[in-house]
Design a protein around this motif. Structure first.
Motif, PDB file in Angstrom:
ATOM      1  N   ARG A   1      -1.120   1.645  -6.809  1.00 54.42           N
ATOM      2  CA  ARG A   1      -0.957   2.584  -7.718  1.00 54.42           C
ATOM      3  C   ARG A   1      -0.931   2.709  -9.350  1.00 54.42           C
ATOM      4  NH1 ARG A   1       4.589   1.428  -9.011  1.00 54.42           N
ATOM      5  NH2 ARG A   1       4.176  -0.685  -8.356  1.00 54.42           N
TER       6      ARG A   1
ATOM      7  N   CYS B   1      -3.903   4.644  -5.884  1.00 48.72           N
ATOM      8  CA  CYS B   1      -3.217   5.522  -4.371  1.00 48.72           C
ATOM      9  C   CYS B   1      -3.292   6.896  -4.287  1.00 48.72           C
ATOM     10  CB  CYS B   1      -2.480   4.806  -3.757  1.00 48.72           C
ATOM     11  SG  CYS B   1      -2.143   3.415  -3.986  1.00 48.72           S
ATOM     12  N   ARG B   2      -3.882   7.127  -5.542  1.00 47.55           N
ATOM     13  CA  ARG B   2      -3.758   9.031  -6.072  1.00 47.55           C
ATOM     14  C   ARG B   2      -4.545   9.555  -5.115  1.00 47.55           C
ATOM     15  NH1 ARG B   2      -5.232   6.723 -10.834  1.00 47.55           N
ATOM     16  NH2 ARG B   2      -7.140   8.224 -12.193  1.00 47.55           N
TER      17      ARG B   2
ATOM     18  N   GLU C   1       0.165  10.127  -3.881  1.00 47.02           N
ATOM     19  CA  GLU C   1       1.517   9.857  -4.854  1.00 47.02           C
ATOM     20  C   GLU C   1       2.368   9.998  -6.052  1.00 47.02           C
ATOM     21  OE1 GLU C   1       0.432   5.818  -8.692  1.00 47.02           O
ATOM     22  OE2 GLU C   1      -1.564   6.856  -7.162  1.00 47.02           O
TER      23      GLU C   1
ATOM     24  N   TRP D   1       7.988   6.096  -1.319  1.00 41.58           N
ATOM     25  CA  TRP D   1       7.067   5.404  -1.062  1.00 41.58           C
ATOM     26  C   TRP D   1       7.705   4.156  -0.393  1.00 41.58           C
ATOM     27  CZ3 TRP D   1       2.520   5.488  -3.293  1.00 41.58           C
ATOM     28  CH2 TRP D   1       1.801   5.024  -3.466  1.00 41.58           C
TER      29      TRP D   1
END
Length: 275
Positions: A153, A227-228, A233, A243
């Motif tokens: 993350r 992750c974005r 995210e 999530w």
């Protein structure tokens, strides 16, 4: 291809080995010892196996475990020593999440004997598979690249300040790979126009440090992705309702294109050196 219930090895003959150690969600029958299955799986490197599914088509060998990192983290020093002294991290057999929340119910924290059992059952076979494939590929090529795939993350204050760059290349501060290869990958990250860093917060875990031996023709890279860059995210706290978000190939396409260029370049570098 060889496949156990939790370990998959897809063999190719190109001088490239792709390691996928943290996409597993199998809690190995230990569900009752965790606070919740969702919390135990929250720090999974979600959908990385889909993001890199093109690797086998390049002739790469792909090694992956289905065991969750919450059972045992095959990218940690097996002695239990921290890979990042002075910085927050999780253990070989984690008892907390990345955010510092307890994942084990009271009294269910793994003791020394349980850690040893998990090492023998999962950690050692995973690294034996890596070592076996490295030896096989080195028998075919004077030089090979080991590429270790990760994601995390973007915002985890306990582990790092601010927002993590999208691409985080680690070479154990230059010790695990030839500088020329590191520079070639860095150039591709820069060309993507997206945030990147080399040997920043994530310099490479045990896989990179243990198996990267440039003097022996084995050049190891770790790629930690935010992750974005490839999935939706959430902003703020992640919860069971949001999530993980599903894998969307269209959203992931730009990052996947850069990763394809990176693996193709690593392969060409190794092949060119071989000639």
């Amino acid at each position: 291809m060889t496949e156990a219930s939790w370990l998959t090895v897809k063999r190719g003959d190109a001088p490239l080995l792709v390691s996928i150690p943290h996409t597993g969600t199998d809690l190995a029958g230990l569900e009752d010892g965790f606070v919740s299955p969702w919390l135990a799986r929250r720090d999974t490197d979600w959908w990385i196996e889909y993001l890199y599914e093109f690797a086998a088509n390049l002739g790469a060998t792909v090694v992956r475990t289905a065991i969750s990192r919450s059972v045992i983290d095959v990218n940690r020093d097996p002695s239990g020593a921290s890979l990042y002294p002075g910085q927050a991290t999780t253990e070989l057999c984690p008892t907390t999440t990345f955010d510092g929340e307890a994942i084990c119910k009271p009294g269910h924290e793994p003791d020394e004997a349980e850690v040893a059992r998990r090492r023998a059952a999962y950690f050692e076979p995973y690294h034996a598979a890596l070592e076996g494939e490295i030896a096989r590929l080195r028998g075919l090529h004077p030089r090979i690249v080991v590429y270790d795939c990760h994601s995390i993350r973007s915002v985890i204050p306990r582990l790092f300040e601010g927002r993590l760059p999208l691409f985080n290349l680690g070479t154990n501060s230059g010790a695990s790979a030839d500088p020329e290869l590191q520079d070639k990958v860095a150039a591709l990250m820069a060309a993507s126009g997206r945030p990147w860093v080399v040997n920043g917060r994530f310099k490479g875990g045990w896989i990179t440090r243990r198996h990267g031996r440039p003097e022996s023709g084995v050049h190891a890279l770790q790629m930690e992705l935010s992750c974005r860059g490839y999935m939706l995210e959430p902003e703020g706290k992640v919860e069971p309702a949001n999530w993980p978000s599903r894998y969307d190939p269209d959203f992931a396409a730009p990052m996947r294109a850069t990763l394809t260029n990176i693996l193709e370049t690593a392969l060409a570098w190794a092949s060119g050196r071989n000639s």
